[in-house]
Each structure stands twice: as structure tokens, then as C-alpha cells.
Design a protein around this motif. Sequence first.
Motif: not given
Length: 288
Positions: A224-252
Amino acid sequence: MTLLSTRRFLQIAGLSAAALLLAACGKKEAPPAPPAPAAVASAPAPTPAKVYVVGTDAAYAPFESQNEKGEIVGFDMEVVQAVAAKAGFEVKLVNTPWEGIFKALEQGDRDIVVSAVTITPERKQTLDFSEPYFDAQQLIAVGEKSKVTKFADLKKLKVGVQTGTTGDEAVSKLLGKTSANIKRFEGTPLALKELESGGVDAVVADNGVVINYLANNPGGKFKSISDKEFAPEQYGMAVKKGNAELLAKINKGLADIKADGSYDKIYTKYFGAPPAAAAAAPAPAASK
Ligand code: ARG
């Protein structure tokens, strides 16, 4: 008289029965208060925990894959299950092709996508993301004898990626989106197979997956070859846009498993050590 003593007897019997009962539960906390009379007749059964359908492209070890029994397992799955347990919901894991995985959210076929999904500004326009739960970066896999030492070296080579991933995006930028040298695959394992058979010179994918692949391909045929050119990434759990109720539960739930050490435990199980301290603080990339 007889009546009176019967009643008295019943009173005493009742009292001693109650005393016995109390003694029996002496070690426990106070017995629960009796239900309010009005509630007795029509008391609904306790509401069962809500079940949310989790979509994941389960060909992405160590984050998500299928074991011999066909069960979906991996780091992401353990994290979302721990989150659910904390937040009081249940999850049903459903293998879902990467292509169309976000559409499935929009259409309501899946409630949450947990699939090593990088939080990107573009995706944020159509989906909502939880707080980040994993730091990642692209990594290049090449044959052991390859002369590639940096990302820019891929410019004139054939490169395999999984369609629509951040690896695809990075390579598209370097080679040009329509370059015939980009070989796009439905799944990352297919791209890696192509590397094995020599159909491509390199594969660009998430570091965790590339490292896992190298570890499972002993004999040192790849590196494997790494390169600082690659931007750092972060994973998140995705929900349907506007599903604030579920998102709040996940974040909690996420906050809770980070606070009580269960996140670190899962992380260590899969990656051999707890996340670096720096990774705990949101990297600037989170808001990119
Ligand atoms: N992190 C990359 C992205 O979001 C790749 C994710 C691919 N995940 C998967 N389960 N195949 O684009």
C-alpha cells in the motif's frame, strides 16, 4: 359476630400475606406502585422498541461483510448496534448494493445507511449525517513490484475504484472523470480482484479496507502507498434528509458509547488499538 370475626380473620390474613410478600421482596427495592385503576383495563403492552432498517454494502471488510452464516458483521455493524442499544431502538441489517444505497434512504426502504460512508459536502445536500464516528483516508494498493510511490504516479496507469466512492472521486480528479484508464466496479472486492489478475495497476480505496485486504493476502504480493494529497475523511451514519428525530437518537447513542468506553472497545477489537487521541476531536474535514 361470626360475620365480624370472619371479616377480622380476612383482615389479619390479608395483612400477614402482605407482610410475607414484603418480606419476600425485602432485599429488592420497594415493590412497584400498583397501576392507576383507570389504566388497568386498557393498559397497552409496553411499546416495543422501534426497529430501524440499516442498509449496508456488506462487501467492505472490516467495516461490513458477511460471515459464513450469511450474517452481516463488522466494525460498523457493532457500532450501530451499540448505538441502538443505548438509544433504545433496534436495527435490522440489510445488505444493500452501494449503487442506489442513498436512493433507498430517500425512498424509505432503509432508515439508516451505515456503510463506511464518508461525510462529503455533496452528499450533505441530499442526506443528513450523524456526528462522525471514524477517521479514514484513501490508500493505494499496488503490486509488490510496482514503481508507484505517490498518488500522482497513477496518472498514466489503469486504476480500479468502486463506483461513486470517494476513491472514485479522487481518481476522477487526477485522471479526468471520463478517462478510459479508470475502471469502475460495483464493489471494492471486485476492483481488488482485478488488481490480482493484472487488469488494473492500482486500486484506490479506504485505508481500512486496503490494509485489511493486504493482511488477508499473505505472501506479500501487494503493498500500500499512502499520500498526504488525499484529504482526511470521516464516516457518518446517513439518514433521510430532515429525519431529525432519528438523527438525534443516533447522535445521543454515539456520544454515549464514546463516553462509556464501548466505542473504544469495538475499535480496539477491529484495529488493534484504541483510536488516536487526535481522532477523537472532530478534524477540520468534518465541516468541509
Ligand atoms: N468511504 C467511501 C465513500 O464513502 C467508500 C465507502 C464504501 N462503502 C462500502 N460499504 N462499500 O465513498
